[in-house]
Design an enzyme around this catalytic site. Structure first.
Site, PDB file in Angstrom:
ATOM      1  N   PRO A  47      40.246   9.304  27.437  1.00  0.00           N
ATOM      2  CG  PRO A  47      39.735  10.149  29.544  1.00  0.00           C
ATOM      3  CD  PRO A  47      39.947  10.566  28.120  1.00  0.00           C
ATOM      4  CG  ASP A  86      36.656   8.754  32.694  1.00  0.00           C
ATOM      5  OD1 ASP A  86      36.833   9.286  33.808  1.00  0.00           O
ATOM      6  OD2 ASP A  86      35.704   9.038  31.954  1.00  0.00           O
ATOM      7  CD1 TRP A 524      29.707  13.120  31.729  1.00  0.00           C
ATOM      8  CD2 TRP A 524      31.240  13.092  30.113  1.00  0.00           C
ATOM      9  NE1 TRP A 524      29.374  12.118  30.865  1.00  0.00           N
ATOM     10  CE2 TRP A 524      30.282  12.069  29.866  1.00  0.00           C
ATOM     11  CE3 TRP A 524      32.300  13.250  29.214  1.00  0.00           C
ATOM     12  CZ2 TRP A 524      30.363  11.225  28.762  1.00  0.00           C
ATOM     13  CZ3 TRP A 524      32.379  12.412  28.120  1.00  0.00           C
ATOM     14  CH2 TRP A 524      31.416  11.410  27.907  1.00  0.00           C
ATOM     15  CD  GLN A 559      33.098  10.533  24.118  1.00  0.00           C
ATOM     16  OE1 GLN A 559      32.976  11.491  24.864  1.00  0.00           O
ATOM     17  NE2 GLN A 559      32.775   9.301  24.508  1.00  0.00           N
ATOM     18  CD1 TRP A 563      37.096  14.183  27.310  1.00  0.00           C
ATOM     19  CD2 TRP A 563      38.092  13.782  25.351  1.00  0.00           C
ATOM     20  NE1 TRP A 563      38.443  14.255  27.515  1.00  0.00           N
ATOM     21  CE2 TRP A 563      39.080  14.003  26.326  1.00  0.00           C
ATOM     22  CE3 TRP A 563      38.488  13.494  24.042  1.00  0.00           C
ATOM     23  CZ2 TRP A 563      40.447  13.953  26.031  1.00  0.00           C
ATOM     24  CZ3 TRP A 563      39.832  13.447  23.743  1.00  0.00           C
ATOM     25  CH2 TRP A 563      40.801  13.673  24.728  1.00  0.00           C
ATOM     26  CE  LYS A 596      22.040   1.019  20.957  1.00  0.00           C
ATOM     27  NZ  LYS A 596      22.103   2.252  21.753  1.00  0.00           N
ATOM     28  CE  LYS A 599      28.438  -5.976  28.750  1.00  0.00           C
ATOM     29  NZ  LYS A 599      28.531  -5.295  30.032  1.00  0.00           N
TER      30      LYS A 599
END
Length: 1058
Positions: A47, A86, A524, A559, A563, A596, A599
């Site tokens: 999610p 999520d 989490w 992840q 996750w 990477k 912002k």
RNA sequence: GGGCCCGUAGCUUAGCUAGGUGGAGCGCACGGCUGAUAACCGUGAGGCCCUGAGUUCGAAUCUCAGCGGGCCCA
């Protein structure tokens, strides 16, 4: 019937149209319904957090998922694919706090937790809707109508149930631990929520006075002066050597310091001492008898009561002073030392980062302000040896960027330590793509994992379902909503969020009431239970038993610790096994510099912008083809243009025959492949075979999750096989106006190849595939499935596969390319025929290829004849020289290889060649001996006759004989003339079947004669029903142009005649 | 500081598992084709295969040590 299509590939229009079709026909639901009862494929969507906008990484993620699911679906799989969201946690709380202008938890409390929760919920739901649209724009098919959402009661129950399992299996623990703490958010945060950034902090050396030894100090170093009031002990390394040093400062004052021997100079320099004398040395373990007192015992009463000693710790390093300040309330290692030695866990700092009453005179002060004050206090008391600043990486709260602190607090833990061995065993059972994602990366992470702190002191989250009795301390973990209702007697529907659930009290055996602990879950933990929550377990068990565990999940490499891990942990607690069978770990999106996207760097690419410019299919094809899924993806916009071009070529290929098919009313339902088989040419059989091979290649790639290889195979097929070759070969056949079986065969083959191509690109470029399918299939067969995505994946038809033919064609293509090369060398353009091309084939297969595909070869090379020499024989009109092959010579001659190579270059090529041909070997003299040369060690390079050029092809060396004959010159000039007239027709925008009147004046008698040889041919090709060619011709017409043809000036005038 | 991954032409990359004279595409230059034509094709130039050491007759490929980038951790 099949329809003509637009000139330009217009993704925006196509995608709009296709999305409308999908909506109108409920295509997604129909497709999933269609596969019910098939082989099961349980996919769990990781999610995304509901931030409100997707980025390139999340777009890539969903594109991978969508492509794999579409492929699976076409292969008959019955798929579970609820999209997931999520929606709890700090990020949304922080956003809502910002919107409401809040700065602390107190603001939330006074606003009302209920109101605050409602805002968070509304916010999360709105963001979810926005993001759903953005994902749908990508063409991603997941179950968007019925997504799982972590804020739903059914989902919350899955977390509760899991918690209850932990309790029942004794894997749940409440206890004091040192946790990462954000003093702004006033909550514990997970290790994974800590961001490390450069930060400036104080760096001080402090002297702790040793009790019972006059003027003697143990020296420690710290970057957190505010923890000095919490100091409990000092740690030293048991086996380091420490020194007692008499140090003299600039004023001549003496004092005795204890520091690690190798750091004496360093410490004295920091303290600006001018002289010193080592009084004695000892091991760390000899220091434990010493005790000291806190320099600020006068300010912190607790410190005055406390006994301070020196303890041993292996983690102490030989840096700074070699003596480490221990505050068990403020450090993980400190806590361990404290626990091991039975020290008090003294933590006089509150959740808001302010000292509590226990801190004596510091009470109420914020720890950040305290740094200065503590330093000043130490200085006043003469205990500050040195003060400076240091720049180091320090942890910050990932959401509000506040520097974290470590606090010993009461938290809830899952005892991962007890599960670790089983977890490692389970990891080995899972299929990982790539293999090292599991065997190296994930394994390393799990091996180092600590107990999992699952509690947070916040509002917007799944409430921890633990009720505790205030009076007797008994604890109960609630597993379901029903259980809660039964135990509390509350029959109304309860909202399971705070603050509502907090009001529900349970009866305790002791007669008192049990109240819920105030904490909520770490987010989490929410997503960790997704694999069963998405199946609505524990409310329903039937689906769970049918589907669980997941067949496949895929997420980014971050992840691994996220996750992949949290799911495994929760699943071990709940079911004792891994919740997934296979995992694809994908990479990260980087900018064009390989940095990477973030912002703060301003290099973030919005998927929506890319779609606006190039369309979703281009974006999809780009991210899928650019790199292996597990490698990072550099986003280079020029590469997008490249992919777009490839798709445009596919569009052009698809468009090319449509006008002819429409004109001829070609109906594929009436012309079977079987019926045209007698008329298939070699090239037709070839493209059919290639198309089958493409399917096999894509199957192979998909089985290994190498989606980039699948896409590259497709692109290569489209560019090389279809556009650059097959379409070129068959063009003249489509121009035939009569009813011609040869033309019909081409139509049928193109049709099949297009339909197959549409199916093969369907998982990856679903919109274009749909567009092609609707025209090619739905327009012809109204009963065909409503969408291409309901079709079966093409099965490789072995009857159409002809690997030998494919190999032959490869060779022929190579010969044609080489012929182009040779033509350029000898300065003869393709419009001019050449009398012959000679090939010296490398092997029998090459010779067969030429024999088999001679007409293709003559046609594409514009050659009057193709001549083969014997296999391996060179053309008898050539001279040659010897060229050694180090790859063959090296293994045989080892150290002498260099000499042998030199000797071959020097040798008489003719003699060498003859000997090798006759005797299969040759004894060559080299410096200091001889070498036995074998034929494979030498290649021979030819020297060429006049007007002949050669080039190497994969089939062997080719020679283009460009010597002119009258015949060739006549054809050459004729085609030059035709070409000019056609160009002028184009300029006049004439229709293909318009007739013209043309006047051609050629200022050279010889060339004029050559052209006049083929006067009728020119008229036919240019559709001229009136044509005059001569030395002195009036060239007036609608368009009149002067041309320079190979140095001969011509003037041509044409006009439309009908 | 540690674990894992990546580093090849100006750019994007194949080749690396199983060592044997490095292949594409884009861009650039030149040329070709002209009934896909705002499309297409060919040729050429352009490579210390990140650096250094090692193994080997031979290393882009294997080993070790660095450097740069990414993810994660400390």
């Amino acid at each position: 019937m099949i329809e003509e299509i637009t000139n330009q590939y217009d993704p925006k229009k196509i995608e709009e149209k296709v999305h409308a079709l999908w909506n109108e026909t409920s295509a997604y639901s129909k497709v999933r319904e269609h596969r019910k009862g098939g082989k099961r494929f349980f996919f769990v969507d990781g999610p995304p957090y509901t931030t409100g906008h997707i980025h390139l990484g999340t777009a890539w993620n969903k594109i991978i998922k969508d492509s794999i699911l579409r492929y699976r679906s076409m292969n008959g799989f019955d798929i579970v694919d609820r999209a997931g969201w999520d929606m709890h946690g700090l990020p949304i709380e922080v956003k809502v706090e910002g919107a409401l202008g809040f700065t602390s938890k107190k603001d939330i409390e006074s606003y009302g937790v209920g109101n605050f929760i409602e805002k968070c919920k509304e916010f999360a739901l709105n963001q979810k809707d926005d993001m759903t649209e953005q994902f749908q724009d990508l063409g991603a098919w997941l179950d968007w109508n019925d997504p799982y959402m972590t804020l739903r009661d059914e989902y919350i129950e899955a977390a509760w149930w899991t918690m209850k399992q932990a309790q029942e299996k004794s894997l749940l623990e409440q206890g004091k631990r040192v946790v990462n703490w954000c003093p702004r958010c006033e909550t514990a945060i997970a290790d994974s929520e800590v961001e490390y950034e450069e930060r400036k902090d104080p760096s001080i050396f402090v002297k702790f006075p040793i009790i019972g030894e006059e003027n003697t100090f143990v020296v420690i170093w710290t970057t957190t002066p505010w923890t000095i009031p919490s100091n409990v002990a000092v740690a030293v390394h048991p086996s380091f050597e420490y020194s007692k040093v008499k140090a003299v400062n600039a004023e001549g004052k003496e004092e005795t310091l204890i520091v690690a021997s190798e750091l004496v100079e360093n410490v004295l320099k920091k303290g600006r001492y001018v002289d010193y004398e080592v009084l004695g040395t000892m091991l760390g373990e000899d220091l434990t008898s010493l005790s000291y007192e806190s320099p600020i015992a006068d300010k912190v009463p607790k410190q005055a009561e406390m006994k301070h000693s020196i303890y041993l710790a292996d983690y102490v390093t030989a840096e700074n002073t070699g003596c480490v300040h221990i505050a068990p309330g403020h450090g993980m290692d400190d806590f361990e030392v404290g626990k091991k030695n039975g020290l008090p866990i003294f933590c006089p700092v509150g959740p808001d980062g302010r000292y509590t009453e226990e801190a004596g005179e510091y009470a109420g002060m914020h720890i950040r302000e305290a740094n200065k004050v503590v330093i000043e206090d130490l200085n006043e008391r003469g205990n500050l040896l040195s003060e400076g600043t240091i720049e180091h990486r320090y942890g910050h709260c990932w959401r509000c960027k506040t520097p974290i602190i470590y606090l010993a607090t009461e938290q809830w833990f899952i005892k991962i330590g007890e599960l670790k061995e089983q977890m490692l065993e389970e990891i080995a059972q899972v299929k990982w793509y790539p293999e090292w994602a599991g065997s190296a990366r994930f394994k390393d992470w799990v091996e180092g994992a600590r107990d999992w702190c699952v509690s947070r002191q916040r509002y917007w989250g799944i409430p921890i379902p633990v009720w505790k009795c205030k009076s007797c301390g008994k604890m109960h973990v609630v597993g379901t909503k029903k259980e809660l209702q039964e135990m509390s007697g509350v029959s109304d529907d309860v909202e399971l969020h705070r603050p509502y659930v907090d009001d529900i009290l349970l009866d305790c055996e002791c007669g008192c009431k049990m109240k819920r602990v105030e904490d909520v879950f770490d987010v989490w933990f929410d997503s960790a239970v997704a694999s069963w929550a998405t199946l609505r377990f524990p409310q329903q068990t039937e689906e769970f038993e049918k589907w669980w565990p997941a067949d496949f999940i895929t997420e980014g490499q971050d992840q691994t610790r996220g996750w992949f891990y949290s799911q495994l942990g929760a699943s071990m607690v709940a079911f004792g096994k891994a919740p997934y069978k296979s995992v694809l770990m994908h990479g990260f999106t980087l900018d064009s510099e390989g940095k990477k996207m973030s912002k703060s760097l301003g290099n973030v690419v919005a998927p929506g912008d890319v779609i606006e410019q190039f369309g979703a299919d281009t974006l999809r094809s780009f991210v899928l083809s650019s790199s292996a899924p597990w490698d990072d993806l550099k986003f280079v916009s020029s590469e997008l243009g490249n992919i777009n071009r490839t798709i445009n070529i596919l569009w052009n290929v698809y468009r090319f025959p449509l006008p002819y098919m429409v004109l001829d009313k070609f109906d594929p339902s009436k012309v079977s492949l079987e019926s045209v088989k007698p008329h298939l040419r070699k090239e037709d059989r070839w493209i059919l075979s290639r198309a089958q091979s493409l399917v096999a290649e894509v199957n192979d790639a998909m089985s290994k999750c190498t989606l980039h290889r699948a896409l590259r195979s497709i692109n290569e097929f489209v560019l090389e096989d279809l556009s650059r070759w097959y379409i070129q070969l068959i063009r003249p056949r489509t121009w035939v106006e009569a009813d011609d079986p040869d033309k019909l065969a081409v139509y049928r083959v193109l049709y099949d190849v297009f339909v197959l191509t549409a199916k093969v690109i369907a998982p990856f470029m679903p919109h274009l595939a749909e567009e092609m399918y609707q025209n090619l299939v739905r327009n012809v067969y109204p009963d065909a499935p409503v969408t291409i995505h309901m079709n079966d994946w093409p099965q490789v038809d072995e009857g159409l596969v002809d690997k030998e033919l494919e190999a032959h064609m490869d060779m022929v293509r190579s010969i044609v390319e080489s012929a182009s090369n040779a033509r350029q060398k000898v300065g003869r353009k393709l419009r001019w025929p050449v009398s012959r091309i000679v090939l010296s084939p490398v092997n029998q297969q090459a010779a067969d290829a030429v024999t088999n595909l001679k007409s293709v070869l003559m046609d594409q090379t514009n050659s009057k004849d193709i001549v083969l020499t014997g296999v391996g024989e060179s053309w008898d009109e050539l001279g040659f020289e010897a060229n050694p092959d180090p790859g063959k010579i090296g293994p045989v001659f080892k150290g002498d290889a260099g000499k042998v190579i030199g000797a071959i270059k020097q040798a008489d090529a003719m003699q060498l060649k003859k000997a090798l041909a006759l005797e299969d070997q040759f004894e060559l003299e080299i410096p200091g001996g001889t070498a036995m040369i074998k034929p494979e060690m030498v290649n021979f390079i030819e020297t060429l006759p006049e007007m002949v050029a050669s080039a190497q092809s994969s089939a062997g060396i080719i020679y283009v004989d460009a010597n002119l004959t009258r015949e060739i010159e006549s054809e050459g000039y004729t085609r030059e003339v035709i070409r000019r007239v056609q160009d002028m027709r184009k300029e006049l925008n004439l229709a293909v079947d318009d007739n013209i009147k043309s006047h051609i004046q050629i200022n050279d008698q010889r060339v004029l004669d050559l052209v006049l040889d083929r006067e009728q041919f020119i008229a036919k090709e240019t559709r001229a029903n009136v044509q005059v060619i001569g030395l002195d011709v009036d060239t007036a017409g609608s368009l009149e142009k002067d041309w320079d043809v190979e140095g001969i000036s011509m003037t041509i005038g044409i006009s439309k005649t009908n």
